[in-house]
Motif scaffolding. Structure first.
Motif, PDB file in Angstrom:
ATOM      1  N   LEU A  22      54.240  13.025  43.706  1.00 49.47           N
ATOM      2  CA  LEU A  22      53.840  12.234  44.862  1.00 49.47           C
ATOM      3  C   LEU A  22      54.792  12.545  46.013  1.00 49.47           C
ATOM      4  N   PRO A  23      54.293  12.492  47.237  1.00 49.56           N
ATOM      5  CA  PRO A  23      55.207  12.704  48.357  1.00 49.56           C
ATOM      6  C   PRO A  23      56.247  11.594  48.379  1.00 49.56           C
ATOM      7  N   THR A  24      57.483  11.912  48.700  1.00 45.96           N
ATOM      8  CA  THR A  24      58.512  10.880  48.715  1.00 45.96           C
ATOM      9  C   THR A  24      58.334   9.955  49.914  1.00 45.96           C
ATOM     10  N   GLU A  25      57.753  10.473  50.952  1.00 40.29           N
ATOM     11  CA  GLU A  25      57.470   9.596  52.077  1.00 40.29           C
ATOM     12  C   GLU A  25      56.292  10.154  52.866  1.00 40.29           C
ATOM     13  N   LYS A  26      55.653   9.241  53.567  1.00 41.90           N
ATOM     14  CA  LYS A  26      54.499   9.648  54.355  1.00 41.90           C
ATOM     15  C   LYS A  26      54.491   8.758  55.587  1.00 41.90           C
ATOM     16  N   LYS A  27      54.357   9.367  56.745  1.00 40.74           N
ATOM     17  CA  LYS A  27      54.328   8.574  57.975  1.00 40.74           C
ATOM     18  C   LYS A  27      52.924   8.027  58.146  1.00 40.74           C
ATOM     19  N   VAL A  28      52.831   6.718  58.301  1.00 41.65           N
ATOM     20  CA  VAL A  28      51.511   6.131  58.468  1.00 41.65           C
ATOM     21  C   VAL A  28      51.494   5.133  59.625  1.00 41.65           C
ATOM     22  N   LYS A  29      50.275   4.953  60.159  1.00 44.88           N
ATOM     23  CA  LYS A  29      50.060   3.901  61.150  1.00 44.88           C
ATOM     24  C   LYS A  29      49.122   2.885  60.537  1.00 44.88           C
ATOM     25  N   VAL A  30      49.477   1.627  60.695  1.00 43.32           N
ATOM     26  CA  VAL A  30      48.701   0.559  60.057  1.00 43.32           C
ATOM     27  C   VAL A  30      48.286  -0.484  61.088  1.00 43.32           C
ATOM     28  N   VAL A  31      47.013  -0.870  61.010  1.00 39.75           N
ATOM     29  CA  VAL A  31      46.524  -2.023  61.764  1.00 39.75           C
ATOM     30  C   VAL A  31      46.056  -3.046  60.741  1.00 39.75           C
ATOM     31  N   PHE A  32      46.571  -4.261  60.801  1.00 39.13           N
ATOM     32  CA  PHE A  32      46.081  -5.325  59.922  1.00 39.13           C
ATOM     33  C   PHE A  32      44.841  -5.950  60.574  1.00 39.13           C
TER      34      PHE A  32
END
Ligand SMILES: Nc1ncnc2c1ncn2[C@@H]1O[C@H](COP(=O)(O)OP(=O)(O)O)[C@@H](O)[C@H]1O
Ligand SMILES: Nc1ccn([C@H]2C[C@H](O)[C@@H](COP(=O)(O)OP(=O)(O)O)O2)c(=O)n1
Ligand SMILES: [Mg+2]
Length: 214
Positions: A22-32
């Protein structure tokens, strides 16, 4: 111009990199995407996906899939949903994290989460993700009740007894989360009592102001 929103990216810790698969980190954008039961979260998320390229993650759908998969937590989740209660966040957060890691996308609409303070604080602590903003569908109880009783998806919780319990949980546990984000200037509130098309017109204005076309 619409509201200017901080478009910073946030890192998603994998929580499992022992086997390196698995990637150790992943940049994500989140909208709730929040709002009472029946306010139209799922309906509008489908429209947002189509127009703005987000991946839709419904916490409720992930929990229902977990029940169907025969998971050891299935019975507990089923009982909580039938009672209109909120499942402990460690269960829901694991499902959300896994879905984000498995996705090729880096932009997510997280629908129906966080639903209480425990959900909110645990997600922030575990994932370090801060939402870009919170879309809040504001709708009257009578309208939401009408919609839920006509939803016809065979859900165990779309009956008048559970609906009333869910409304109570929404007011007591979920509204404070929305107020928390409001105090941080993160809430984009929409009058969700209108037609699907009218609501989406308002949604589009918000997303158009944050979407940078590559
Ligand atoms: N603006 C709207 N006007 C009338 N009915 C709606 C509207 N938005 C959604 N619905 C219907 O109401 C029900 C609940 O919508 P849904 O998107 O599942 O809400 P939520 O995910 O917030 O519970 C569905 O049957 C849906 O087709
Ligand atoms: N963060 C969440 C989201 C949903 N759940 C459970 C409890 C909720 O009443 C049910 C159904 O949630 P769902 O978002 O699918 O429901 P609505 O779309 O708002 O009608 O799932 C939860 O325990 N924790
Ligand atoms: Mg929904």
């Amino acid at each position: 111009m619409g509201t200017v929103v901080d478009a910073a990216s946030f890192e998603l810790a994998s929580g499992n990199d022992a086997n390196g698969s698995l990637p150790t980190e992943k940049k994500v954008k989140v909208v709730f995407v929040l709002g009472g039961p029946g306010s139209g979260k799922g309906t509008q998320c489908a429209n947002i996906v189509e127009h703005f390229g987000y991946t839709h993650l419904s916490a409720g759908d992930l929990l229902r899939a977990e029940i169907k998969s025969g998971s050891e937590n299935g019975t507990m989740i089923q009982n909580m949903i039938t009672e209109g209660k909120i499942v402990p966040s460690e269960v829901t957060i694991k499902l959300l994290q896994r879905a984000m890691q498995e996705s090729e996308n880096d932009k997510f609409l997280i629908d129906g989460f966080p639903r209480n303070e425990e959900n909110r604080a645990a997600f922030e602590r575990v994932t370090k993700i801060v939402p870009e903003f919170v879309l809040f569908f504001d709708c009257a109880d009578e309208e939401m009740e009408r919609r839920l009783l006509n939803r016809n998806q065979g859900r165990v919780d779309d009956n008048i007894e559970t609906i009333r319990k869910r409304f109570k949980v929404f007011v007591e546990s979920s509204l404070p989360v929305i107020e928390y984000y409001g105090s941080h200037g993160k809430v984009r509130k929409i009058d969700a009592g209108r037609s699907v098309e009218e609501v989406f017109e308002a949604v589009k204005i918000i997303f158009s102001s944050v979407t940078v076309v590559a």
